[in-house]
Design a protein around this motif. Structure first.
Motif, PDB file in Angstrom:
ATOM      1  N   THR A  41       0.827  -1.207   0.000  1.00 17.97           N
ATOM      2  CA  THR A  41       0.000   0.000   0.000  1.00 17.97           C
ATOM      3  C   THR A  41       0.863   1.258   0.000  1.00 17.97           C
ATOM      4  N   ASP A  42       2.053   1.212   0.624  1.00 16.20           N
ATOM      5  CA  ASP A  42       2.939   2.376   0.589  1.00 16.20           C
ATOM      6  C   ASP A  42       3.427   2.650  -0.821  1.00 16.20           C
ATOM      7  N   GLN A  43       3.636   1.606  -1.603  1.00 15.59           N
ATOM      8  CA  GLN A  43       4.074   1.792  -2.982  1.00 15.59           C
ATOM      9  C   GLN A  43       2.966   2.404  -3.824  1.00 15.59           C
ATOM     10  N   GLN A  44       1.735   2.096  -3.520  1.00 14.60           N
ATOM     11  CA  GLN A  44       0.624   2.564  -4.338  1.00 14.60           C
ATOM     12  C   GLN A  44       0.175   3.971  -3.978  1.00 14.60           C
ATOM     13  N   ARG A  45       0.575   4.478  -2.826  1.00 14.69           N
ATOM     14  CA  ARG A  45       0.061   5.769  -2.368  1.00 14.69           C
ATOM     15  C   ARG A  45       0.470   6.915  -3.276  1.00 14.69           C
ATOM     16  N   ASN A  46       1.677   6.923  -3.814  1.00  7.83           N
ATOM     17  CA  ASN A  46       2.194   8.056  -4.574  1.00  7.83           C
ATOM     18  C   ASN A  46       1.946   7.943  -6.076  1.00  7.83           C
ATOM     19  N   ARG A  47       1.157   6.966  -6.505  1.00  8.79           N
ATOM     20  CA  ARG A  47       0.891   6.826  -7.937  1.00  8.79           C
ATOM     21  C   ARG A  47      -0.208   7.787  -8.365  1.00  8.79           C
ATOM     22  N   TRP A  48      -0.052   8.365  -9.563  1.00  9.48           N
ATOM     23  CA  TRP A  48      -1.073   9.249 -10.105  1.00  9.48           C
ATOM     24  C   TRP A  48      -2.159   8.420 -10.766  1.00  9.48           C
ATOM     25  N   SER A  49      -3.349   8.987 -10.816  1.00  8.63           N
ATOM     26  CA  SER A  49      -4.433   8.298 -11.507  1.00  8.63           C
ATOM     27  C   SER A  49      -4.206   8.402 -13.017  1.00  8.63           C
TER      28      SER A  49
ATOM     29  N   THR B 294      -4.935  11.944 -14.321  1.00  7.54           N
ATOM     30  CA  THR B 294      -3.900  12.921 -13.987  1.00  7.54           C
ATOM     31  C   THR B 294      -2.674  12.731 -14.880  1.00  7.54           C
ATOM     32  N   ARG B 295      -2.281  11.468 -15.107  1.00  6.77           N
ATOM     33  CA  ARG B 295      -1.142  11.219 -15.994  1.00  6.77           C
ATOM     34  C   ARG B 295      -1.416  11.697 -17.407  1.00  6.77           C
TER      35      ARG B 295
END
Length: 172
Positions: free
Chosen positions: A128-136, A139-140
Motif C-alpha cells: 500500500t505504501d508503494q501505491q500511495r504516490n501513484r497518479w491516476s 492525472t497522468r
C-alpha cells in the motif's frame, strides 16, 4: 389473512447485539480465513490479490497476509531445494619436489553455496505504501498533454522567431 399477523412485531423488543469483543473476534477469524485462502491461491495458481481486498482487510490484515505469504514461500523453497548429496572427500595427491607444500583439501558442500537462499518474491515493502504516490490515469494523461502543449508552444515560438531568416531561404 396470513399466519404472520398473529406474531409479535419485530420492533416490540430490541434486537440483541453481541459484545464488541465477539464482533472483533469474528472479524479477525474471517480475515484470517480469507488471507489463508488468498495465499493458497497465490502460491498454487499464481494469482494476485487486489488493492481493494487489501484495503478491506485493513493494515493488520495486510500485514498478516504478507507474513503468511512469506512463510508459505519459505516452506515451498525448502521443499524444492533438495539436500545435496554428501561430498566424498578426495584423496590428497602426494606432491613431489617443488609442490610438496600444496595439498588438495576437499571442499564441503556447505562452502560451495553462495549464501542463504533469498526468497523469489520481495515482500519486505508494504504494497500500500508503494501505491500511495501513484497518479491516476486521468492525472497522468493531463500531465502528458501539458508537456506536449508546452513543447509545441516552445517550438512555435522558436519557429516564429526564426521566420525572418527562414523566409528568404524558403522562397528561393
Amino acid at each position: 389473512m396470513s399466519k404472520h399477523s398473529d406474531r409479535k412485531e419485530p420492533a416490540d423488543k430490541p434486537a440483541p447485539i453481541p459484545p464488541m469483543s465477539k464482533i472483533e473476534a469474528d472479524r479477525q477469524r474471517e480475515v484470517g480465513a480469507q488471507v489463508r485462502a488468498a495465499v493458497r491461491k497465490v502460491l498454487t495458481k499464481g494469482g494476485s490479490v487486489s488493492a481493494t481486498q487489501l484495503a478491506k482487510w485493513g493494515p493488520d490484515g495486510t500485514e498478516f497476509f504478507f507474513r503468511v505469504l512469506r512463510k508459505g514461500i519459505a516452506k515451498q523453497m525448502s521443499k524444492t531445494s533438495a539436500p545435496a548429496p554428501p561430498v566424498t572427500p578426495t584423496k590428497p595427491v602426494k606432491a613431489s619436489g617443488a609442490n610438496a607444500k600444496t595439498k588438495r583439501v576437499p571442499k564441503r558442500a556447505d562452502e560451495s553455496k553462495a549464501g542463504p537462499a533469498a526468497l523469489p518474491v520481495s515482500t519486505d515493502r508494504d504494497w500500500t505504501d508503494q501505491q500511495r504516490n501513484r497518479w491516476s490515469t486521468r492525472t497522468r494523461a493531463v500531465m502528458h498533454g501539458l508537456i506536449v502543449a508546452v513543447m509545441l508552444f516552445v517550438g512555435a515560438a522558436v519557429f516564429t522567431r526564426l521566420w525572418g531568416a527562414l523566409a528568404p531561404l524558403i522562397l528561393q
